[in-house]
Design a protein around this motif. Structure first.
Motif, PDB file in Angstrom:
ATOM      1  N   GLY A   1       0.795  -1.219   0.000  1.00 41.02           N
ATOM      2  CA  GLY A   1       0.000   0.000   0.000  1.00 41.02           C
ATOM      3  C   GLY A   1       0.828   1.270   0.000  1.00 41.02           C
ATOM      4  O   GLY A   1       0.274   2.356  -0.187  1.00 41.02           O
ATOM      5  N   ASN A   2       2.142   1.152   0.209  1.00 41.68           N
ATOM      6  CA  ASN A   2       2.991   2.340   0.178  1.00 41.68           C
ATOM      7  C   ASN A   2       3.547   2.504  -1.235  1.00 41.68           C
ATOM      8  O   ASN A   2       4.521   1.848  -1.623  1.00 41.68           O
ATOM      9  CB  ASN A   2       4.130   2.231   1.180  1.00 41.68           C
ATOM     10  CG  ASN A   2       4.977   3.501   1.231  1.00 41.68           C
ATOM     11  OD1 ASN A   2       4.640   4.506   0.599  1.00 41.68           O
ATOM     12  ND2 ASN A   2       6.057   3.466   1.981  1.00 41.68           N
ATOM     13  N   ALA A   3       2.925   3.408  -1.988  1.00 39.83           N
ATOM     14  CA  ALA A   3       3.317   3.620  -3.380  1.00 39.83           C
ATOM     15  C   ALA A   3       4.409   4.674  -3.529  1.00 39.83           C
ATOM     16  O   ALA A   3       4.788   5.003  -4.653  1.00 39.83           O
ATOM     17  CB  ALA A   3       2.093   4.020  -4.209  1.00 39.83           C
ATOM     18  N   ALA A   4       4.928   5.197  -2.420  1.00 39.02           N
ATOM     19  CA  ALA A   4       5.974   6.219  -2.487  1.00 39.02           C
ATOM     20  C   ALA A   4       7.209   5.642  -3.177  1.00 39.02           C
ATOM     21  O   ALA A   4       7.639   4.520  -2.875  1.00 39.02           O
ATOM     22  CB  ALA A   4       6.336   6.701  -1.093  1.00 39.02           C
ATOM     23  N   PRO A   5       7.806   6.384  -4.108  1.00 44.18           N
ATOM     24  CA  PRO A   5       8.978   5.865  -4.818  1.00 44.18           C
ATOM     25  C   PRO A   5      10.235   5.898  -3.968  1.00 44.18           C
ATOM     26  O   PRO A   5      10.420   6.794  -3.142  1.00 44.18           O
ATOM     27  CB  PRO A   5       9.097   6.808  -6.015  1.00 44.18           C
ATOM     28  CG  PRO A   5       8.506   8.101  -5.538  1.00 44.18           C
ATOM     29  CD  PRO A   5       7.390   7.709  -4.603  1.00 44.18           C
ATOM     30  N   LEU A   6      11.103   4.921  -4.171  1.00 48.20           N
ATOM     31  CA  LEU A   6      12.396   4.922  -3.508  1.00 48.20           C
ATOM     32  C   LEU A   6      13.316   5.917  -4.210  1.00 48.20           C
ATOM     33  O   LEU A   6      13.376   5.962  -5.442  1.00 48.20           O
ATOM     34  CB  LEU A   6      13.017   3.526  -3.554  1.00 48.20           C
ATOM     35  CG  LEU A   6      12.245   2.420  -2.832  1.00 48.20           C
ATOM     36  CD1 LEU A   6      12.987   1.102  -2.965  1.00 48.20           C
ATOM     37  CD2 LEU A   6      12.015   2.757  -1.368  1.00 48.20           C
ATOM     38  N   LEU A   7      14.034   6.704  -3.410  1.00 55.29           N
ATOM     39  CA  LEU A   7      14.904   7.745  -3.940  1.00 55.29           C
ATOM     40  C   LEU A   7      16.329   7.544  -3.419  1.00 55.29           C
ATOM     41  O   LEU A   7      16.529   7.018  -2.310  1.00 55.29           O
ATOM     42  CB  LEU A   7      14.408   9.125  -3.508  1.00 55.29           C
ATOM     43  CG  LEU A   7      12.976   9.489  -3.926  1.00 55.29           C
ATOM     44  CD1 LEU A   7      12.581  10.814  -3.291  1.00 55.29           C
ATOM     45  CD2 LEU A   7      12.843   9.553  -5.444  1.00 55.29           C
ATOM     46  N   PRO A   8      17.335   7.951  -4.184  1.00 59.27           N
ATOM     47  CA  PRO A   8      18.700   7.888  -3.673  1.00 59.27           C
ATOM     48  C   PRO A   8      18.819   8.615  -2.328  1.00 59.27           C
ATOM     49  O   PRO A   8      18.307   9.718  -2.165  1.00 59.27           O
ATOM     50  CB  PRO A   8      19.513   8.592  -4.764  1.00 59.27           C
ATOM     51  CG  PRO A   8      18.725   8.370  -6.010  1.00 59.27           C
ATOM     52  CD  PRO A   8      17.282   8.445  -5.579  1.00 59.27           C
ATOM     53  N   GLY A   9      19.475   7.967  -1.377  1.00 56.63           N
ATOM     54  CA  GLY A   9      19.615   8.524  -0.038  1.00 56.63           C
ATOM     55  C   GLY A   9      18.672   7.920   0.976  1.00 56.63           C
ATOM     56  O   GLY A   9      18.890   8.059   2.175  1.00 56.63           O
ATOM     57  N   MET A  10      17.625   7.232   0.515  1.00 56.01           N
ATOM     58  CA  MET A  10      16.711   6.593   1.466  1.00 56.01           C
ATOM     59  C   MET A  10      17.398   5.391   2.114  1.00 56.01           C
ATOM     60  O   MET A  10      18.146   4.656   1.465  1.00 56.01           O
ATOM     61  CB  MET A  10      15.424   6.162   0.771  1.00 56.01           C
ATOM     62  CG  MET A  10      14.499   7.309   0.449  1.00 56.01           C
ATOM     63  SD  MET A  10      12.924   6.730  -0.270  1.00 56.01           S
ATOM     64  CE  MET A  10      11.971   8.265  -0.216  1.00 56.01           C
ATOM     65  N   CYS A  11      17.113   5.181   3.407  1.00 56.15           N
ATOM     66  CA  CYS A  11      17.691   4.080   4.177  1.00 56.15           C
ATOM     67  C   CYS A  11      16.568   3.290   4.831  1.00 56.15           C
ATOM     68  O   CYS A  11      15.665   3.886   5.429  1.00 56.15           O
ATOM     69  CB  CYS A  11      18.637   4.611   5.252  1.00 56.15           C
ATOM     70  SG  CYS A  11      19.992   5.623   4.619  1.00 56.15           S
ATOM     71  N   PHE A  12      16.628   1.964   4.734  1.00 57.15           N
ATOM     72  CA  PHE A  12      15.553   1.150   5.297  1.00 57.15           C
ATOM     73  C   PHE A  12      16.048  -0.253   5.596  1.00 57.15           C
ATOM     74  O   PHE A  12      17.021  -0.734   5.016  1.00 57.15           O
ATOM     75  CB  PHE A  12      14.349   1.103   4.356  1.00 57.15           C
ATOM     76  CG  PHE A  12      14.682   0.729   2.941  1.00 57.15           C
ATOM     77  CD1 PHE A  12      14.704  -0.598   2.538  1.00 57.15           C
ATOM     78  CD2 PHE A  12      14.983   1.704   1.999  1.00 57.15           C
ATOM     79  CE1 PHE A  12      15.012  -0.949   1.243  1.00 57.15           C
ATOM     80  CE2 PHE A  12      15.297   1.368   0.698  1.00 57.15           C
ATOM     81  CZ  PHE A  12      15.319   0.039   0.313  1.00 57.15           C
ATOM     82  N   SER A  13      15.337  -0.904   6.526  1.00 55.76           N
ATOM     83  CA  SER A  13      15.686  -2.271   6.899  1.00 55.76           C
ATOM     84  C   SER A  13      15.130  -3.250   5.883  1.00 55.76           C
ATOM     85  O   SER A  13      14.139  -2.988   5.201  1.00 55.76           O
ATOM     86  CB  SER A  13      15.147  -2.605   8.294  1.00 55.76           C
ATOM     87  OG  SER A  13      13.736  -2.727   8.280  1.00 55.76           O
ATOM     88  N   ASN A  14      15.798  -4.398   5.822  1.00 61.38           N
ATOM     89  CA  ASN A  14      15.374  -5.509   4.964  1.00 61.38           C
ATOM     90  C   ASN A  14      15.251  -6.704   5.891  1.00 61.38           C
ATOM     91  O   ASN A  14      16.255  -7.313   6.260  1.00 61.38           O
ATOM     92  CB  ASN A  14      16.423  -5.718   3.871  1.00 61.38           C
ATOM     93  CG  ASN A  14      16.084  -6.863   2.922  1.00 61.38           C
ATOM     94  OD1 ASN A  14      15.136  -7.608   3.144  1.00 61.38           O
ATOM     95  ND2 ASN A  14      16.866  -6.989   1.866  1.00 61.38           N
TER      96      ASN A  14
END
Length: 377
Positions: free
Chosen positions: A324-337
């Motif tokens: 449901g999160n359609a926000a695009p990934l952008l350079p500089g974004m950090c997130f867990s996997n």
């Protein structure tokens, strides 16, 4: 650890406020009110513990004004922060009324979305509700894209936490209690990075099937599955890493689930391309899990939660890697996997590493583990 990165500079914070002012103008807001949140530290450098008393900052197109109890002004003046006027209120006065006066008649105020509801309620008594708008989207969109200086601080924190995990792996022997491991994690974080653990979970055996562990103080027995999830903070920026493994011959079932988990984690990484929707990564993990006969969706055995969360000054922040999160990934974004697989009442496997988005694709802060008995590359 050596070569600790420099803290965020005042010039970088001024640049953040310039971006915030541009976002305010685009959103039709005349000012933003920051509370005693990590956003206050992000924009101004002022770190303050949140309480029932309003300590914050009002940012307009041409001014930065701190709002604080009068008896705290002398302390605030000693703290590292951007320059700005301080508007003080005494204990018998209403800081919401002071905020409204500073804002001015007819002007619209965007609110830090981490402000307590009590402050919102007080502001509603002073300002028409239509003059109060949600400042969360503009703030989170700015904070979600990290600068090289932010990424350097996170990398330093992640390096410390990786070393902590390695020392924990060596420490755990039959008879050790989870509380001893947690204490060791905190002490080792402090020794390596100067800051203790922001959190620490140590679970053994069936307790690993509960994503956030149990409250009981468990004792490790030989052959138990081990899950350790922890992080620290360096220069205001978080680390977060989980390893799941055994220190004995693994069962065929655990080995199978561990390898599916690692495959799902890799699928998230491979799907992380600049411009793709955040939910695409969650979908990629679930396709792998379903292909192995687990799930689907949130059913167990399978993945009961989102595949990841943003990381920065807060341990959970945008972007959220969730359906449901359609926000695009952008350079500089950090997130867990971390597409954890839970086998109810038996065990869970969570492998968590953090990604930062480069111009050409994803980059690991830490390299994933090798196998069910080899948690480090």
């Amino acid at each position: 650890m050596t070569n600790r990165p420099e803290p965020i500079s005042k010039d970088e914070r001024k640049g953040r406020i310039a971006w915030l002012r541009a976002a305010m103008q685009a959103a039709g807001a005349d000012a933003v009110l920051l509370g005693s949140t990590t956003s206050l530290a992000y924009f101004t450098g002022l770190v303050w513990h949140q309480s029932e008393r309003l300590v914050g900052a009002l940012i307009t197109a041409d001014s930065l004004t701190y709002i604080a109890p009068a008896f705290e002004v002398s302390k605030i003046e000693t703290l590292d922060r951007l320059d700005g006027d301080i508007a003080a209120w005494d204990e018998h006065e209403d800081p919401a009324a002071l905020t409204a006066k500073l804002l001015g008649q007819g002007r619209t105020l965007a609110l830090d979305d981490a402000l307590p509801f009590a402050i919102y309620s007080a502001l509603v008594r002073q300002l028409a509700p239509e003059r109060l708008v949600d400042g969360g989207p503009m703030i989170s969109s700015l904070r979600a894209v990290k600068s090289p200086a932010e990424i350097a601080l996170m990398q330093y924190a992640m390096d410390a936490t990786l070393e902590v995990h390695k020392r924990v792996h060596a420490l755990i022997e039959p008879g050790i209690r989870a509380s001893e491991v947690v204490r060791f994690i905190d002490e080792t974080h402090r020794a390596l990075s100067g800051s203790g653990s922001t959190f620490a979970i140590c679970s053994f055996g069936a307790a690993t099937s509960l994503p956030h562990g149990v409250d009981d103080d468990q004792t490790y027995a030989e052959g138990d599955i081990i899950l350790v999830d922890t992080g620290t903070i360096v220069g205001g920026y978080q680390s977060d890493m989980t390893r799941t493994y055994v220190k004995a011959e693994p069962s065929a079932e655990f080995s199978r689930i561990w390898m599916i988990e690692r495959e799902a984690q890799q699928a998230v990484f491979d799907a992380a391309k600049p411009g793709v929707a955040a939910e695409t990564l969650d979908d990629a993990a679930r396709r792998v899990i379903a292909a192995h006969g687990l799930g689907p969706d949130y059913r167990l055995p399978g993945l009961p939660h989102r595949a990841g969360h943003g990381l920065g000054m807060d341990i959970h922040e945008a972007p959220f890697i969730v359906r449901g999160n359609a926000a695009p990934l952008l350079p500089g974004m950090c997130f867990s996997n971390e597409p954890m697989i839970v086998v109810p009442e038996k065990f869970g496997v969570r492998l968590e590493d953090i990604i930062h988005m480069g111009e050409d694709g994803p980059v690991w802060f830490t390299t994933p583990g090798k196998g069910p008995t080899e948690p480090f590359a």
